[in-house]
Design a protein around this motif. Structure first.
Motif, mmCIF file in Angstrom:
data_model
loop_
_atom_site.group_PDB
_atom_site.id
_atom_site.type_symbol
_atom_site.label_atom_id
_atom_site.label_comp_id
_atom_site.label_asym_id
_atom_site.label_seq_id
_atom_site.Cartn_x
_atom_site.Cartn_y
_atom_site.Cartn_z
ATOM 1 N N GLY A 178 24.944 41.125 97.189
ATOM 2 C CA GLY A 178 24.485 39.834 98.004
ATOM 3 C C GLY A 178 25.057 38.494 97.916
ATOM 4 O O GLY A 178 24.769 37.577 99.095
ATOM 5 N N LYS A 196 23.262 46.755 101.892
ATOM 6 C CA LYS A 196 22.554 47.133 100.973
ATOM 7 C C LYS A 196 22.224 48.558 101.348
ATOM 8 O O LYS A 196 22.060 49.414 100.373
ATOM 9 N N SER A 217 23.197 41.765 106.318
ATOM 10 C CA SER A 217 22.441 42.195 104.337
ATOM 11 C C SER A 217 21.923 43.772 105.174
ATOM 12 O O SER A 217 21.926 44.684 103.766
#
Length: 293
Positions: free
Chosen positions: A55, A41, A37
């Motif tokens: 996401g 990002k 994650s």
């Protein structure tokens, strides 16, 4: 050095035993999810400035990856190390023998099988979501060493997958009262052996994690789709093949041709595929993000 009196069960919640091995899988998946994650990002790491998944897509992918690891790992173990499991589905004398293939709690998982399961999961998900499969692989490959590290520590706690006999000062006798009570004897014998599980945790886990992290954060190699995946394949294959020299071969597979072990044989295609991916990606120019204005 005597083997510590580890209990493979951390705690009992009523009739449900919580095993270290299960917790290793949970820790690998949760930390891997967090790390993936973070990578997804960080847009500046990717080319042309856009991560391969959002996401919500990553959240869905985690389920696919988890199923790939578990199903691939178990079926791979049966295929590579214990083919009789497949025959027992039809020839077993009772339901316990017939369903041994599905009894994950009895132990028996193959990394190479789990790896193939993950490859299939990534390919299917990438095709379904119209995502570049190599970039998706680059997102998943860096988190794999986390699972490998915790898994090998759990192998050590369980007193399984021990190393060959040795006289090094840190050698361990993988025998204690718990193991003798469980099996009626010590499968590893009383001879001192390499703690190869810890070697694998250090090389396949920590060292490979550091190398891949350098490739991502320092050398910006996520901008070359397929490079990080190739580096993982090559790095794991080299580490595993090297450590097979101190790891005890699986029962029944001690005398394979050319002195090879099953782990070596299964790692060779990984090394070749990894080297090819690295060569292929370095030949292509980095795709630059379009200039605004």
């Amino acid at each position: 050095m005597p083997f510590p009196e580890f209990d493979p069960v951390l705690i009992h919640l009523g009739p449900l035993p919580i095993r270290w091995y299960a917790l290793a899988y949970v820790a690998g998946i949760v930390l891997g999810w967090w790390y993936a994650s973070r990578l997804a990002k960080t847009e500046r790491l990717w080319s042309p400035g856009k991560p391969p998944v959002t996401g919500p897509q990553l959240d869905d992918l985690v389920l696919w990856i988890t199923l790939g690891v578990i199903l691939g790992g178990r079926f791979g173990y049966a295929l590579f190390y214990k083919p009789s499991m497949f025959a027992q589905v039809f020839t077993g004398q009772n339901w316990g023998e017939r369903l041994e293939l599905l009894q994950l709690w009895t132990g028996g998982m193959s990394f190479h099988g789990g790896f193939l399961g993950v490859v299939v999961a990534i390919a299917l998900y990438a095709n379904r979501q119209k995502i570049n499969a190599l970039s998706l692989g680059d997102l998943i490959a860096p988190v794999a060493p986390l699972g490998l590290f915790f898994g090998r520590i759990a192998n050590f706690i369980n007193g399984e997958l021990w190393g060959r006999e040795t006289t090094v000062p840190w050698a361990i006798r993988f025998c204690n009262a718990r193991i003798e009570q469980m099996y009626g004897f010590c499968p590893a014998g009383n001879e001192p052996r390499h703690p190869s599980q810890l070697y694998e945790a250090g090389l396949e886990g920590l060292l490979l994690l550091i190398i891949l992290s350098l490739a991502i954060w320092k050398w910006k190699m996520l901008k070359r789709p397929g490079f990080v995946t190739g580096l993982f394949l090559l790095g794991y294959g080299v580490c595993r093949a090297a450590l097979e020299n101190v790891r005890q071969p699986d029962a029944g597979l001690e005398h394979l041709p050319l002195g090879l072990t099953m782990g070596m044989i299964l790692s060779i295609p990984m090394m070749l595929a990894g080297a090819w991916l690295i060569w292929r990606t370095l030949k292509k120019p980095v795709v630059q993000a379009p200039v605004e204005g």
